[in-house]
Design an enzyme around this catalytic site. Structure first.
Site, PDB file in Angstrom:
ATOM      1  N   ARG A  43       0.736  -1.168   0.032  1.00 20.55           N
ATOM      2  CA  ARG A  43      -0.002  -0.062   0.029  1.00 20.55           C
ATOM      3  C   ARG A  43       0.834   1.186   0.057  1.00 20.55           C
ATOM      4  NH1 ARG A  43       2.654   1.840   3.250  1.00 20.55           N
ATOM      5  NH2 ARG A  43       2.943   1.600   5.402  1.00 20.55           N
ATOM      6  N   GLU A  49       0.040   9.663   8.815  1.00 20.13           N
ATOM      7  CA  GLU A  49       1.129   8.899   9.310  1.00 20.13           C
ATOM      8  C   GLU A  49       1.396   8.978  10.792  1.00 20.13           C
ATOM      9  OE1 GLU A  49       2.180   6.674   7.109  1.00 20.13           O
ATOM     10  OE2 GLU A  49       2.661   8.168   5.812  1.00 20.13           O
ATOM     11  N   ASP A  52      -2.515   5.606  12.939  1.00 21.61           N
ATOM     12  CA  ASP A  52      -3.274   4.489  13.179  1.00 21.61           C
ATOM     13  C   ASP A  52      -3.098   3.682  14.616  1.00 21.61           C
ATOM     14  OD1 ASP A  52      -0.781   3.411  12.587  1.00 21.61           O
ATOM     15  OD2 ASP A  52      -1.610   1.940  11.191  1.00 21.61           O
ATOM     16  N   GLY A 143       8.911   1.158   3.127  1.00 21.40           N
ATOM     17  CA  GLY A 143       7.421   2.107   3.434  1.00 21.40           C
ATOM     18  C   GLY A 143       6.432   1.665   2.680  1.00 21.40           C
ATOM     19  N   SER A 145       4.867  -1.299   2.552  1.00 30.57           N
ATOM     20  CA  SER A 145       4.173  -2.585   3.231  1.00 30.57           C
ATOM     21  C   SER A 145       4.350  -3.792   2.909  1.00 30.57           C
ATOM     22  CB  SER A 145       2.826  -2.140   3.331  1.00 30.57           C
ATOM     23  OG  SER A 145       1.894  -2.735   4.458  1.00 30.57           O
ATOM     24  N   SER A 146       5.847  -4.250   2.444  1.00 30.41           N
ATOM     25  CA  SER A 146       6.003  -5.576   1.958  1.00 30.41           C
ATOM     26  C   SER A 146       5.821  -6.756   2.964  1.00 30.41           C
ATOM     27  CB  SER A 146       7.220  -5.734   1.026  1.00 30.41           C
ATOM     28  OG  SER A 146       8.345  -5.233   2.048  1.00 30.41           O
ATOM     29  N   ASP A 190      -2.029  -1.180   7.461  1.00 25.01           N
ATOM     30  CA  ASP A 190      -1.276  -2.012   6.315  1.00 25.01           C
ATOM     31  C   ASP A 190      -2.223  -3.248   5.927  1.00 25.01           C
ATOM     32  OD1 ASP A 190       0.500  -0.138   7.000  1.00 25.01           O
ATOM     33  OD2 ASP A 190       2.031  -1.393   7.565  1.00 25.01           O
ATOM     34  N   ASN A 233      13.868  -0.976   7.682  1.00 21.78           N
ATOM     35  CA  ASN A 233      13.033  -2.151   8.091  1.00 21.78           C
ATOM     36  C   ASN A 233      12.708  -1.772   9.559  1.00 21.78           C
ATOM     37  OD1 ASN A 233      12.350  -4.591   9.280  1.00 21.78           O
ATOM     38  ND2 ASN A 233      13.677  -5.768   8.159  1.00 21.78           N
TER      39      ASN A 233
HETATM   40  C1  GLA Z   1       3.971   1.088   9.555  1.00 20.82           C
HETATM   41  C2  GLA Z   1       2.993   0.448  10.498  1.00 20.82           C
HETATM   42  C3  GLA Z   1       1.676   1.203  10.114  1.00 20.82           C
HETATM   43  C4  GLA Z   1       1.578   2.468  10.528  1.00 20.82           C
HETATM   44  C5  GLA Z   1       2.748   3.055   9.718  1.00 20.82           C
HETATM   45  C6  GLA Z   1       3.033   4.888   9.908  1.00 20.82           C
HETATM   46  O1  GLA Z   1       3.532   1.067   8.090  1.00 20.82           O
HETATM   47  O2  GLA Z   1       2.851  -1.083  10.163  1.00 20.82           O
HETATM   48  O3  GLA Z   1       0.497   0.550  11.335  1.00 20.82           O
HETATM   49  O4  GLA Z   1       1.621   3.041  11.714  1.00 20.82           O
HETATM   50  O5  GLA Z   1       3.990   2.443   9.893  1.00 20.82           O
HETATM   51  O6  GLA Z   1       1.934   5.479   9.536  1.00 20.82           O
END
Ligand code: GLA
EC number: 2.7.1.157
Length: 458
Positions: A43, A49, A52, A143, A145-146, A190, A233
């Site tokens: 994503r 940012e 969540d 960043g 979300s892999s 994510d 990471n």
């Molecule tokens: C990572 C976390 C998410 C979120 C972002 C920052 O991707 O897995 O839950 O906190 O960082 O926005």
């Protein structure tokens, strides 16, 4: 809708080059054929940012890049994992004994998180084995979300092997919780978008209870992802959890200041909900209640009336035990202001997105400044990259994901896209180390993609 599970699609594998290749490699690796395939996308977070895990809504969209796994259930209780990328070594373990080593964020541990999440949800003690071949094309440690995509994909693979079904919401919740086995205390953005995404629309993701609402993005602008080529990471360092703990402590101090029962409070959103005030008022309260000089652990203890021992065992995570300073005011200000920006962004998209491009861009710029100055999760390369993106025509550009490296996302008027890509390429990617990052992982426009799926061979 809310009870629907991920869709299953029948496909002609021979017509899908990536599936076909995966099938062939699977055959040479395991000497048999996969029974089905699962995919879960990465994503890009457009705005919202590091909020969540504080309980606030975020606004991501799925990207086209994903984790794809070819799966064959086997009768032995062995889990055999392989990856098409030779950098990631094979791994095998008993399906009934899945230890997750928090000290090393090795790739297979993310698979085990998803696997274990499903196992625990159904309270199963005797799990079937499976052979799995993973193929990912999401740039790693960037960043996008892999890692969560792998957790989600493994969760869906396990569910499918078991012949069970769960709603996308439930799967997202299970995978959010089980990713914590890696040691990072992320929120649910994510995993939620990986399951709940729908092609053509970004989503506002709200938590407790989890909800996803379509957000129509401007049709005359595109979102461009640019990789800073600085790897981050989040499980390899304590940066991420330190921020989660700072927000938790800020929430507790704010609650105490306002005379609330602070010991049960974990998230900044709970303080706002309990006080019943606006985000703007929370910003004022934060300025009254918290000072900008860093807090030492001793000062936090004095404010809460607890011992250092209690702070460490009851509040802090294992990898933040020795942190010496906590910047509580700055972190809370970032969170409350960012939560307000997400709502403004959504509102503008509801009204007249195409007239709003400069204003949407401005919100993204404010988000970056807050991440950089208040949350301190940027880095010089990300700051340089957002400057370059703005210089070549993006009304807005910001870091996306956890930060400290990884990617930026920029909003770019569609008619400026070709010149934007050429100029950013010229200005940022000529340096030799950066030019080594594969081209398709450096700079690309992206559209809202669909969520996790199961593929069966037609
Ligand atoms: C990572 C976390 C998410 C979120 C972002 C920052 O991707 O897995 O839950 O906190 O960082 O926005």
């Amino acid at each position: 809708m809310e009870t629907e599970g991920p869709a299953t699609r029948r496909v002609q594998v021979s017509e899908h080059p990536r599936l076909l290749k995966l099938k062939e490699v699977f055959k040479s690796k395991f000497g048999s054929l996969p029974k089905f395939y699962v995919r879960a996308p990465g994503r890009v977070n457009i705005i919202g940012e590091h909020i969540d895990y504080c309980g606030y809504s975020v606004l991501p969209m799925a990207i086209e890049q994903d984790m794809l796994i070819a799966v064959e259930p086997v009768k032995t209780h062995t889990l055999q994992l392989a990856n098409t990328n030779p950098l990631y070594s094979d791994f095998s373990t008993s399906a009934n004994n899945t230890e997750i080593d928090k000290t090393k964020p090795l790739w297979h541990n993310y698979f085990l998180c998803g696997f274990k999440g499903i196992q625990e949800h159904f309270g199963l003690s005797n799990l079937p084995g499976m052979n799995c071949l993973v193929d990912g094309n999401i740039p790693p440690s960037s960043g996008l979300s892999s890692s969560s995509a792998l957790v989600c994909c493994a969760g869906l693979a396990t569910l499918t092997v078991l012949g069970m079904s769960l709603s996308k919401m439930k799967l997202a919740e299970i995978c959010t919780k089980s990713e914590h086995y890696i040691g990072t205390e992320g929120g649910g953005m994510d995993q939620s978008i990986s399951f709940l995404a729908e092609e053509g629309t970004a989503k506002l993701i709200e938590f407790s209870p989890l909800r996803a609402t379509d957000v129509k993005l401007p049709s005359e602008a595109v979102f461009v992802i640019a990789n800073s080529c600085v790897e981050m990471n989040k499980a390899a360092t304590s940066h991420f959890n330190i921020r989660v703990m700072e927000c938790r402590l800020a929430a507790k101090l704010l609650a105490k200041y306002k005379g609330l029962q602070w010991d049960k409070v974990l998230r900044l959103e709970e303080v706002q909900a309990k006080l019943g005030v606006s985000l703007e008022e929370m910003l004022l309260i934060t300025e009254d209640a918290l000072h900008t000089e860093p807090y030492s652990p001793e000062e936090v203890c004095r404010c809460l009336g607890i011992s250092l021992q209690e702070l460490r065992t009851q509040i802090l995570s294992p990898n933040t035990q020795d942190v010496l300073i906590f910047k509580l005011c700055q972190r809370a200000k970032h969170v409350y202001s960012e939560a307000a920006r997400v709502l403004q962004f959504k509102k503008m998209c509801e009204e007249a997105p195409d007239d709003m491009v400069p204003l949407l861009g401005e919100l993204m710029n404010q988000s970056h400044a807050s991440c950089r100055d208040m949350y301190e999760c940027s880095c010089p390369e990300l700051d340089q990259l957002v400057d370059i993106c703005r210089k070549f025509g993006a009304p807005g550009s910001r870091l996306t994901g956890a930060g400290w490296g990884g990617c930026t996302v920029s909003i770019v008027p569609a008619d400026k896209l070709p010149s934007f890509l050429a100029n950013v390429h010229e200005a940022y990617y000529q340096q030799s180390a950066r030019s080594l990052v594969p081209e398709e992982q450096r700079l690309f426009a992206t559209k809202p993609g669909g969520g996790a799926l199961v593929f069966l061979e037609a």
